[in-house]
Scaffold this motif. Structure first.
Motif, PDB file in Angstrom:
ATOM      1  N   TYR A 137       0.853  -1.191   0.000  1.00 25.83           N
ATOM      2  CA  TYR A 137       0.000   0.000   0.000  1.00 25.83           C
ATOM      3  C   TYR A 137       0.891   1.244   0.000  1.00 25.83           C
ATOM      4  CZ  TYR A 137      -3.886   3.088   1.157  1.00 25.83           C
ATOM      5  OH  TYR A 137      -4.842   4.073   1.122  1.00 25.83           O
ATOM      6  N   LYS A 197      -9.672  14.224  -1.061  1.00 30.09           N
ATOM      7  CA  LYS A 197      -9.190  13.177  -0.146  1.00 30.09           C
ATOM      8  C   LYS A 197      -8.343  13.903   0.894  1.00 30.09           C
ATOM      9  CE  LYS A 197      -8.028   8.331  -0.557  1.00 30.09           C
ATOM     10  NZ  LYS A 197      -9.236   7.847   0.103  1.00 30.09           N
ATOM     11  N   ALA A 304      -8.139   0.204  -0.932  1.00 30.73           N
ATOM     12  CA  ALA A 304      -7.786  -0.568   0.266  1.00 30.73           C
ATOM     13  C   ALA A 304      -8.678  -1.795   0.384  1.00 30.73           C
ATOM     14  CB  ALA A 304      -7.904   0.314   1.506  1.00 30.73           C
TER      15      ALA A 304
HETATM   16  C1  COI Z   1      -8.039   3.672  -0.012  1.00 27.21           C
HETATM   17  O1  COI Z   1      -8.899   2.866  -0.400  1.00 27.21           O
HETATM   18  O2  COI Z   1      -6.885   3.655  -0.431  1.00 27.21           O
HETATM   19  C2  COI Z   1      -8.332   4.673   0.967  1.00 27.21           C
HETATM   20  O3  COI Z   1      -7.734   5.705   0.914  1.00 27.21           O
HETATM   21  C3  COI Z   1      -9.243   4.383   2.053  1.00 27.21           C
HETATM   22  C4  COI Z   1      -8.501   4.590   3.321  1.00 27.21           C
HETATM   23  C5  COI Z   1      -9.111   5.679   4.093  1.00 27.21           C
HETATM   24  C6  COI Z   1      -8.295   3.360   4.079  1.00 27.21           C
END
Ligand code: COI
Length: 357
Positions: A137, A197, A304
């Motif tokens: 991530y 965001k 995510a």
């Molecule tokens: C994502 O899906 O990357 C997000 O930014 C959601 C996050 C707040 C966990």
């Protein structure tokens, strides 16, 4: 712009759980970060990769008081062929700069941050997990750093990229989740910051999230702030409802985050001949469709969360089970197809995947 690189002398990769399905989300971070500074004389300058470290900020740094901040979320995948892949990241840069505009933060050059991100991933690629549903991530973030307590846009900023191996976002793993429809709190209104965001949107969601958790549900489904009847999005995802032969999702009306996965789902499903409709949909219409047996499935999607099927929802003292409470046919097919694309197991007809190492 040249990127200066300072490598860490040791790695903390040994702290990772042996079993990568136990990674969870957002608990482990790689050894390096990308940084870049901004001031009004130089613009964005000094792009560099350094060992991951804590930040040193003035207690009066503006981000800590007024929340002038934006971020993104994307992933790097270890392909079946051993390659490292990114998925549609240019969309993330577009959204990042849109968020910057809303929060009066100077835009970043997509080419510079792409180069920084790719180099960072290459350096830390041993952290990319291999299990199904797991990925690296990537969290690009910009914060306002002026040490000043007056309310105005900051004149200095820090851009950084933090990365970490992740598995499933929800404790349920990739199994169906339950959602709680909030009619007491709202997330966003057109003209507000809901489309950006930015951290404050998430801070503002916590009270409803707490209420949902206390009632035994894992996420909040937000209704529109004006009439409190149209469904908008879920805490960390966009949402789709399959009613009869339509797959319906809320249009991007200014209070909803324009999700990368949302857009991918729309394009993929249309390509499969699904009748995808972007229109406003009331919670009463959904409840009624459910009562008539017309609600075939509900699922959320996000970077995510990937695809998260919804097994039940709670609205005004009543719980509704969606169909048989299991992962729906379309959600299951989309989940598999998107992962197959991301892990380079199938052809990429849309040109969404980029091999970077
Ligand atoms: C994502 O899906 O990357 C997000 O930014 C959601 C996050 C707040 C966990």
């Amino acid at each position: 712009m040249d990127i200066k690189i300072e490598l860490a002398t040791e790695s903390n990769i040994s702290t990772l759980p042996q079993d990568s399905t136990k990674l969870g989300f957002g608990q482990y971070f790689t050894d390096h970060m990308f940084f870049m500074d901004y001031n009004t004389q130089r613009g964005w300058y000094n792009p560099r990769i350094e060992p991951r470290r804590d930040l040193v900020l003035s207690p009066s740094a503006m981000v800590l008081h007024y929340g002038q901040q934006v971020f993104e979320g994307l992933k790097a995948y270890r392909g079946e062929d051993g390659g490292v892949y990114l998925f549609r990241y240019k969309n993330n840069w577009k959204r990042l700069n849109n968020s910057c505009q809303r929060m009066v933060i100077p835009p970043v050059d997509p080419d510079v941050i792409t180069a920084g991100m790719k180099k960072l991933i290459e350096i830390d690629q041993q952290w990319i997990p291999q299990s199904e549903g797991c990925a690296l991530y990537i969290r690009p973030t910009i914060i306002a750093t002026d040490p000043f307590l007056g309310v105005r846009p900051s004149e200095t900023y820090l851009f950084y990229i933090l990365m970490g191996p992740v598995g499933a976002y929800y404790p349920e793993g990739f199994n169906p989740i339950s959602i709680y429809v909030s009619d007491k709190y709202v997330r966003a209104v057109a003209g507000g910051t809901g489309e950006a965001k930015t951290s404050g949107n998430y801070a503002g969601s916590l009270a409803a999230q707490k209420e949902a958790r206390e009632a035994g549900y894992s996420q909040v489904l937000w209704l529109d702030a004006v009439e409190r009847k149209y469904v908008e999005e879920v805490g960390t995802m966009n949402i789709f409802f399959r009613i009869q032969d339509e797959l319906i999702t809320s249009p991007l009306t200014g209070s909803i985050l324009s999700g990368n996965t949302r857009d991918a789902v729309i394009q993929i499903a249309k390509g499969w001949g699904v009748n995808v409709v972007e229109r406003r949909l009331t919670i009463d219409e959904i409840a009624e469709a459910n009562n008539k047996g017309q609600l075939k499935e509900v699922f959320g999607c996000g970077t995510a969360a990937i695809i998260a099927p919804v097994k039940k929802f709670f609205y005004k003292e009543k719980e509704y089970q969606v169909a048989d409470g299991q992962t729906g046919e379309l959600a299951g097919r989309l989940y598999k197809y998107i992962l197959d694309l991301q892990y380079a197991r199938i052809e990429d007809p849309h040109g969404w995947r980029e091999r970077i190492a």
